[in-house]
Design an enzyme around this catalytic site. Structure first.
Site, PDB file in Angstrom:
ATOM      1  N   ARG A  34      41.335  43.781  51.118  1.00  0.00           N
ATOM      2  CA  ARG A  34      40.398  43.695  49.924  1.00  0.00           C
ATOM      3  C   ARG A  34      41.073  42.740  48.818  1.00  0.00           C
ATOM      4  O   ARG A  34      42.284  42.775  48.492  1.00  0.00           O
ATOM      5  CB  ARG A  34      40.665  45.272  49.083  1.00  0.00           C
ATOM      6  N   ARG A  78      38.090  45.505  27.675  1.00  0.00           N
ATOM      7  CA  ARG A  78      39.594  45.612  27.557  1.00  0.00           C
ATOM      8  C   ARG A  78      39.906  45.267  25.990  1.00  0.00           C
ATOM      9  O   ARG A  78      39.251  45.042  25.076  1.00  0.00           O
ATOM     10  CB  ARG A  78      39.994  44.349  28.426  1.00  0.00           C
TER      11      ARG A  78
END
Length: 470
Positions: A34, A78
């Site tokens: 991944r 964020r």
């Protein structure tokens, strides 16, 4: 053979992005690599892609293919960038702001989401840094939120922000995601994971991009919030694979209910015959310790009992001290757990097609005659999918394909042991070659017996079941 049914996904990062370590991970049991685009640059990603391709050319015949999975960042919120950490203590009153044109002081925290103020109300909870730091909204104006610190700690730059129970007004596929998806398409990546999937429409949007670019990549829908959970059946029907992304899911929903939520998702994948992944914190303690906790071992086993096609490691293999040991531990847990039956969600399989019924018949026949395994001959991988959905118990499944894309994608189909053959057009020749391979793989003095499912009269779907002996 030492093969397990459960597939293992390893996130590749600074501690594993070299040829030697990747090769060790593969040999230890990694099936899929991944690439997390929340952290990786395109240069990082290309390096991993090239290394995996090199290793596949060298040892996929021995250990199976390594599939490549590109995981999009998705519509993330964020915090801003600070000179140093902000020390937050329980009970502190702080200011959360969406302004960018001011010198933010230590009592203020910048958030990069313009819709923040409209999204929350007095009393709303805001979580930062994967739920480690939490706030309660006391008041708000046009650009600021006055909040009380519920759980404190040191807050660094660019930390992930969650708004539990709030629908974030951001596109499901961001501009960054589109660039990353184009990188995946360019490199013929096998799997693309779409973050924060909220509805089937999100899947359709990605499917349209792949179709336009003639990409055969499989779509992984990451379920990470309440809206995705509410639409789980429609999402599951639309996608190829579903990931229980427990990191954000455990923040966006009731953490105490997370085990039950996981089972709801696993039930949906079993019902609609789709592949499934359980992810996040499986062996979290092994980031720094050489052995897992007892609770972690049990957690992995429960995912397998629930019928997971794959389990996924994140920090354990991207930044951890013991990445290879983590793979070996997952493989060991799976080998022990697969001796017991699943919870039986596969009995609720809703697919009543002839194709699926042939697969069920092959599974049941293999059990009745005490076969040494099931053999799948597949071009597109669909026959492997329908067999996998039936969850044959203690029955190895050997999948043979002449399609290299399918060969790579079989790396994420539970139970499959993939093999590549240049041609499967001549039935008699193909079966003879399969017998030779099986004889070399399954070392036994006695004659071996297998149930074979494949297409005799059709190149597009399976239409026959045979018993073959070696």
């Amino acid at each position: 053979m030492n093969a397990i049914k459960t597939k293992i996904i390893a996130t590749i990062g600074p501690c594993t992005d070299t040829y030697d370590v990747l090769k060790k991970l593969h040999k230890a049991g990694m099936n899929v690599a991944r690439i997390n685009m929340s952290h990786a640059t395109h240069k990082d990603a290309q390096n991993v892609i090239d290394l995996v391709r090199q290793i596949n050319a060298e040892q996929s015949a021995d250990y199976g293919p390594i599939g490549l999975l590109l995981d999009t960042q998705g519509p993330e919120i964020r915090t801003g960038v600070y000179q140093g950490d902000i020390d937050l203590k329980v009970g502190d009153i702080v200011n959360l702001t969406i302004r960018e044109d001011l010198d933010v002081e230590t009592s203020s925290i910048q958030i990069n989401y313009k819709g923040l103020i409209k999204s929350v109300s007095k009393g709303s909870r805001i979580s930062i840094d994967n739920g480690l730091i939490n706030f309660r909204v006391l008041a708000k104006d046009n650009e600021n939120l006055t909040c009380k610190v519920l759980d404190g700690g040191k807050l660094g730059s660019k930390r992930h922000v969650n708004l539990p129970g709030v629908r974030v007004d951001l596109p499901s596929i961001t501009k960054k995601d589109r660039k990353d998806i184009n990188l995946a398409i360019k490199n013929n990546i096998s799997f693309i994971a779409l973050s924060f999937v909220r509805s089937a429409q999100d899947i359709h949007e990605l499917r349209a991009i792949l179709k336009k670019n003639k990409s055969s990549a499989k779509i992984i829908a990451k379920i990470e919030n309440q809206e995705g959970l509410d639409n789980i059946h429609e999402i599951t029907k639309a996608t190829d694979i579903v990931m229980v992304a427990r990191g954000d899911l455990g923040i966006e929903t009731d953490l105490a209910d997370l085990p039950n939520i996981q089972r709801r998702i696993m039930y949906a994948t079993a019902k609609w015959g789709k592949r499934s992944i359980v992810a996040t914190h499986l062996l979290e303690s092994m980031i720094v310790n050489p052995t897992p906790t007892r609770a972690e071992v049990t957690d992995v086993a429960n995912a397998i009992y629930e019928g997971a096609d794959a389990v996924m490691l994140s920090g354990e293999t991207s930044v951890g001290k013991y990445p290879v040991q983590c793979i070996k531990m997952l493989k060991k847990i799976a080998a022990k757990t697969e001796n017991f039956r699943t919870l039986g969600y596969e009995e609720f399989l809703s697919d009543k097609s002839d194709w699926q019924n042939i697969a069920i018949g092959a599974r049941d026949l293999a059990s009745r005659i005490d076969a040494d395994g099931i053999v799948v001959v597949t071009r597109s991988g669909q026959t492997a999918d329908v067999i996998s959905s039936t969850k044959p118990f203690r029955m190895p499944i050997y999948a043979f394909t002449n399609n290299l894309d399918t060969f790579q994608q079989l790396s994420l189909v539970g139970g499959m042991q993939p093999h590549y053959m240049k041609s499967i057009s001549n039935q008699a020749s193909t079966i003879n070659k399969i017998k030779l391979i099986l004889r070399s793989k399954v070392r036994s003095k006695k004659s071996l017996k297998f149930v074979l499912i494949g297409g005799v009269y059709s190149a597009s779907h399976s239409d026959s079941i045979q018993i073959i002996s070696t």
